[in-house]
Motif scaffolding. Structure first.
Motif, short mmCIF file in Angstrom:
data_model
loop_
_atom_site.label_atom_id
_atom_site.label_comp_id
_atom_site.label_asym_id
_atom_site.label_seq_id
_atom_site.Cartn_x
_atom_site.Cartn_y
_atom_site.Cartn_z
N GLN A 85 105.01 40.14 130.10
CA GLN A 85 103.95 40.82 130.83
C GLN A 85 102.90 39.85 131.39
OE1 GLN A 85 103.24 43.97 131.76
NE2 GLN A 85 105.09 44.88 130.93
N GLY A 86 102.40 38.96 130.56
CA GLY A 86 101.36 38.05 131.01
C GLY A 86 101.82 37.13 132.12
N ARG A 87 103.02 36.57 131.98
CA ARG A 87 103.51 35.61 132.96
C ARG A 87 103.82 36.28 134.30
NH1 ARG A 87 107.93 33.05 129.08
NH2 ARG A 87 107.43 34.98 127.95
N LEU A 145 93.24 29.26 140.55
CA LEU A 145 94.34 28.40 140.98
C LEU A 145 94.89 27.55 139.84
CD1 LEU A 145 92.94 27.18 144.44
CD2 LEU A 145 94.62 28.96 144.01
N LEU A 146 94.01 27.09 138.94
CA LEU A 146 94.44 26.16 137.89
C LEU A 146 94.90 26.84 136.61
CD1 LEU A 146 91.76 23.31 138.11
CD2 LEU A 146 93.96 23.48 139.29
N VAL A 147 94.31 27.97 136.28
CA VAL A 147 94.51 28.57 134.96
C VAL A 147 95.50 29.73 134.98
CG1 VAL A 147 93.28 29.60 132.99
CG2 VAL A 147 92.18 27.84 134.36
N GLN A 148 95.79 30.26 136.15
CA GLN A 148 96.52 31.52 136.25
C GLN A 148 97.86 31.50 135.51
OE1 GLN A 148 95.52 34.92 137.28
NE2 GLN A 148 95.00 33.90 139.19
N LEU A 149 98.73 30.58 135.83
CA LEU A 149 100.06 30.56 135.21
C LEU A 149 100.02 30.19 133.72
CD1 LEU A 149 102.26 29.07 138.09
CD2 LEU A 149 101.96 31.47 137.43
N PRO A 150 99.25 29.17 133.32
CA PRO A 150 99.14 28.91 131.87
C PRO A 150 98.53 30.09 131.12
CG PRO A 150 98.39 27.00 133.12
CD PRO A 150 98.60 28.11 134.11
#
Length: 413
Positions: A351-353, A70-75
């Motif tokens: 790709q990552g985002r 939940l906390l790290v996914q988008l960064p």
């Protein structure tokens, strides 16, 4: 006048995946790392309970392990797109290696310090999350375009197999010595680190460095997904199905317990489900060549609805194993189909985002599904809840069939 016929350029034959050294190094390293992660994750609650800790302490460690979703996914998606992917992968393995080695050393010295265990679980979970995003983004830079579906299918099968083997491996190693699962996980990171250093090709396209802000980059990934009609629909379907399967997983535990089954029964059903997942992942590339993507997605939702329904009326372990194996087969197949499409249509710099947006939708609904499952099962009972899951899945199937964005199969992209 004479004319000369110019022969078309002869294209070099595409090297089979089994001979693609760089892809194999990445595939093997990521698989070993994933196996170590599963073994360590299974051992967390065992370590806490067998060392005299409370159920609350075990829950805190489990919470720390999944909190990165939940906390790290988008960064994490920003990091994968901004930095050199090889360095990102190496850093993740180093973080995982140090985290697991610290837990193994703590257990070898006969102690159990809850803050250290929670910090290690959070660090390992964060590193594994970033690693998965970076590896997925890197694959298309290592294989020919026509091999992408086969490569991602093998990756999905590898993940299913790691889940199938990692759980028993973790618990088995723990019975021999409490530090062994974590030592094994540290060794797995070391092996994965070695394979990364053997990869020759670049893992991303050439980029132009420019000053950027994390918030802006996250917004770019979200905006790109929102602008793709098919992607928007896929996010909704992923989120909805993940929520429903979390409810169903909790219902399965109650079904088995209420009819005199044991945890071993649940483990065997889980193994059958894993076998179905591996088979579905391997079948994905072939199905993609023969069946339109829209048909595969809608068909998967229909299959899920039909397979969930009998769970409300049976407690036979063999039948439950067959039903969950079928669900996993369809789920792994559609994971490959959706994954190939996403990697193909997404620009390399995003790709990552973009992958992190889909992962966040899934992980967020996992948390909500676990909570909703407990409330629904307590209020309605097992059979009614499972029937509700089947009905909700059927509604999703009908909505997918009627949605123009899903019927298009992402053709516009």
């Amino acid at each position: 006048m004479t004319t000369q016929t110019v022969a078309p350029p002869v294209q070099a034959p595409v090297e089979p995946l089994r001979r693609n050294r760089d892809f194999l190094m990445l595939w093997i390293g990521a698989g070993v790392s994933m196996l170590g992660l599963r073994a360590g994750t299974v051992a967390y609650p065992l370590l806490v309970v067998w060392q005299g800790g409370s159920p609350v302490a075990a829950g805190l460690v489990g919470f720390a392990a999944v909190l990165p979703q939940l906390l790290v996914q988008l960064p994490a998606g920003v990091a994968v797109d901004r930095w050199d992917r090889r360095r990102v992968l190496v850093t993740c393995d180093l973080v995982g290696l140090l985290a697991m080695a610290s837990v193994a050393a703590m257990v070898l010295h006969g102690g159990l310090w809850l803050p250290l265990l929670m910090a290690a679980a959070f660090a390992e979970g964060s590193a594994a999350l970033v690693y998965r995003l970076a590896e997925r983004a890197a694959v298309r830079n290592l294989v020919a375009p026509e091999q992408l579906s086969a490569a991602l299918g093998q990756n999905e099968a590898r993940g299913q197999a790691a889940g199938l083997v990692g759980g028993p491996a973790g618990s088995g190693l723990f019975t021999l010595a409490g530090w062994l699962p974590f030592g094994f996980a540290a060794l797995a990171h070391l092996v994965a680190l070695g394979t990364l250093l053997l990869i020759r090709k670049e893992l991303q396209e050439t980029r132009t460095p420019e000053p950027r802000r994390v918030r802006t980059e996250v917004a770019q990934g979200l905006a790109w997904v929102w602008q793709q009609r098919f992607m928007r629909a896929a996010v909704v379907l992923i989120a909805g199905s993940n929520l429903l399967f979390q409810v169903l997983a909790l219902a399965l535990v109650l079904v088995v317990k209420q009819h005199g089954g044991s945890p071993l029964t649940i483990g065997l059903i889980g193994m059958a489900s894993g076998v179905g997942g591996v088979a579905g992942a391997l079948a994905g590339p072939r199905c993609m060549r023969r069946v339109p993507m829209s048909v595969l997605i809608c068909g998967t939702l229909v299959a899920w609805a039909l397979l969930v329904l009998p769970v409300a009326f049976t407690s036979a372990p063999v039948l439950l194993g067959a039903l969950f194996s079928g669900m996993s087969f369809a789920g792994a197949l559609v994971n490959v189909v959706a994954g190939v499409h996403q990697v193909q249509v997404t620009p390399d710099a995003l790709q990552g985002r973009v992958t992190s947006v889909f992962a966040l939708a899934g992980s967020g609904m996992n948390s909500a599904g676990a909570l909703a499952g407990g409330l629904l099962l307590a209020a309605l009972g097992t059979r009614t809840t499972v029937l509700g899951v089947a009905a909700a899945m059927a509604v999703m199937a009908v909505a997918a069939v009627l949605a123009p964005a899903v019927r298009s199969g992402g053709a516009a992209a």
